[in-house]
Motif scaffolding. Sequence first.
Motif, short mmCIF file in Angstrom:
data_model
loop_
_atom_site.label_atom_id
_atom_site.label_comp_id
_atom_site.label_asym_id
_atom_site.label_seq_id
_atom_site.Cartn_x
_atom_site.Cartn_y
_atom_site.Cartn_z
N UNK A 123 0.83 -1.21 0.00
CA UNK A 123 0.00 0.00 0.00
C UNK A 123 0.86 1.26 0.00
N UNK A 124 1.90 1.29 0.84
CA UNK A 124 2.76 2.48 0.88
C UNK A 124 3.49 2.67 -0.45
N UNK A 149 1.72 6.66 -6.70
CA UNK A 149 0.63 7.55 -7.10
C UNK A 149 1.03 9.01 -6.92
N UNK A 150 1.72 9.32 -5.83
CA UNK A 150 2.18 10.70 -5.62
C UNK A 150 3.18 11.11 -6.68
N UNK A 177 2.44 14.15 -13.68
CA UNK A 177 1.32 14.61 -14.51
C UNK A 177 1.12 16.11 -14.39
N UNK A 178 1.23 16.62 -13.17
CA UNK A 178 1.10 18.07 -12.97
C UNK A 178 2.21 18.82 -13.68
#
Length: 151
Positions: free
Chosen positions: A110-111, A117-118, A124-125
């Motif tokens: 999960x981490x 994802x971050x 993406x930003x």
Amino acid sequence: MTQLHTLLIGTALTAFASTAAFAQTPAQPAAGISGQAQVQTQTQAPAEAPAAQGVQMPSPAPQNLTAPGSTDPLVQKRNADAEANAEYRAQKKTSKAQMKEQQKAAKDEYTNQVRNAKLNRKADRAAASNELKSGMQGQSAGAAASGEAHN
């Protein structure tokens, strides 16, 4: 009633313990000179023992602390219950260790997913920001060129 019951049990246990302690102590020698002589011979005896001369004394046989297979059904049930409890605790301990290991693996996964994802969001930003900046520069260059043409 329970206090009386507890008191009687305590008294019985004390009497039993003192009787057992008395039975384990060696017989006391007679008072006087013979008692002192016996104590002296007892202290000298180990120095003259065969173990002191290099001969090894046989060790006492290990005592079995559990009762041999009893025919009493209550004792058999108690032993079976104790064995089942020990087996259950061991199984519970191993399953708990496995569960903790699985939880740790799931948490690590999960981490890693959150970290990825971050990073993806950040990338993406940055890509979107760069695209907007290049689009704005293209528009401003085109606007400047069209503005010069109009003047």
